[in-house]
Design a protein around this motif. Structure first.
Motif, mmCIF file in Angstrom:
data_model
loop_
_atom_site.group_PDB
_atom_site.id
_atom_site.type_symbol
_atom_site.label_atom_id
_atom_site.label_comp_id
_atom_site.label_asym_id
_atom_site.label_seq_id
_atom_site.Cartn_x
_atom_site.Cartn_y
_atom_site.Cartn_z
ATOM 1 N N PHE A 1 4.659 6.054 -5.546
ATOM 2 C CA PHE A 1 4.708 5.100 -4.441
ATOM 3 C C PHE A 1 5.969 4.260 -4.592
ATOM 4 O O PHE A 1 6.230 3.701 -5.662
ATOM 5 N N ASP A 2 6.762 4.165 -3.541
ATOM 6 C CA ASP A 2 8.026 3.428 -3.653
ATOM 7 C C ASP A 2 8.265 2.507 -2.458
ATOM 8 O O ASP A 2 9.391 2.163 -2.138
ATOM 9 N N SER A 3 7.173 2.099 -1.800
ATOM 10 C CA SER A 3 7.333 1.309 -0.580
ATOM 11 C C SER A 3 6.738 -0.086 -0.742
ATOM 12 O O SER A 3 5.614 -0.241 -1.220
#
Length: 254
Positions: A228-230
């Motif tokens: 997850f990178d948001s």
């Protein structure tokens, strides 16, 4: 009374709620209150703040139904004011000149008033010297932006870039090192030395910053859990500002 008419043609803005009004009336505010509209029951609790204002504005009282009819939107808090924007400052007048330390937040293409308001609240909380907005970002003095910022938009110095103005040229002119926040950056905020004079640039959610800006600035990212990178852009601004402000020794450790 449409808000866009006040903002676009009359050089004014609407402030809503007690916290916001108290800041607008205080000596910390960068703006002047032109008039105040209150539900009668709100007057006793605000009379002291209005009396203490260096230049007390006229105060009008009306029932909430009348206030709603005047403004065109439902009034629940019973507290409104008209503020005067004044002349728009230039970035060079609000950013500390070299060699003084500096922390500046740059907002590029942010069109959500909640995000802009939250970003201003973070900027104030972590001691940023100024906020710069490009021509495509929404107005921090929009009623909702002010409210979400907890009034920070009234006290936090900010300036707007002209259409097409280049972020990196602005950073160079002001003696700032541009940090471009991007989830795709190789370097994390903790990896390298924090510059003494930093311009932290954030782009809109989704597309983010354009390739030209990322290619010429120093891209950095916030480490996150695998898969997850948001982050919401205002949340990302808060985390990054805290890291930079902490490294620059701006935070109250008491």
């Amino acid at each position: 009374m449409r808000e866009r008419d006040l903002v676009g043609r009359a050089g004014r803005f609407i402030a809503e709620g007690e916290v916001t009004l108290r800041l607008l009336l205080s000596r910390r505010s960068r703006f002047r209150a032109e008039s105040v509209l209150l539900a009668p029951e709100r007057w006793p609790g605000l009379a002291d703040a209005i009396a203490a204002c260096p230049d007390p504005p006229p105060v009008y009282c009306a029932a909430k139904a009348v206030m709603s009819a005047v403004t065109g939107f439902p009034i629940h808090r019973g507290v409104l004011a008209i503020g005067v924007r004044g002349a728009e400052p230039d970035a060079a007048t609000i950013v500390p000149p070299p060699p003084a330390p500096a922390l500046v937040l740059g907002l590029s293409g942010l069109t959500n008033h909640d995000n802009v308001g939250s970003a201003f609240r973070n900027a104030a909380a972590f001691g940023a010297d100024a906020v710069l907005l490009d021509a495509g970002s929404c107005d921090p003095l929009y009623r909702k932006s002010i409210r979400v910022s907890a009034g920070a938009a009234l006290i936090q110095p900010f300036a707007r870039l002209s259409a097409g103005q280049d972020w990196l040229e602005v950073a160079e002119a002001l003696g700032l090192q541009a940090l471009a926040l991007s989830p795709g950056a190789a370097e994390t905020l903790e990896d390298g030395a924090v510059p003494a004079r930093a311009l932290l640039i954030l782009g809109t959610e989704g597309p983010g910053l354009d390739a030209a800006t990322l290619g010429r600035a120093r891209p950095v990212r916030i480490p996150m859990a695998a898969g997850f990178d948001s982050l919401n852009v205002a949340t990302a601004a808060g985390i990054a500002l805290h890291a930079i402000a902490s490294a620059q020794g701006r935070l109250d450790r008491a």
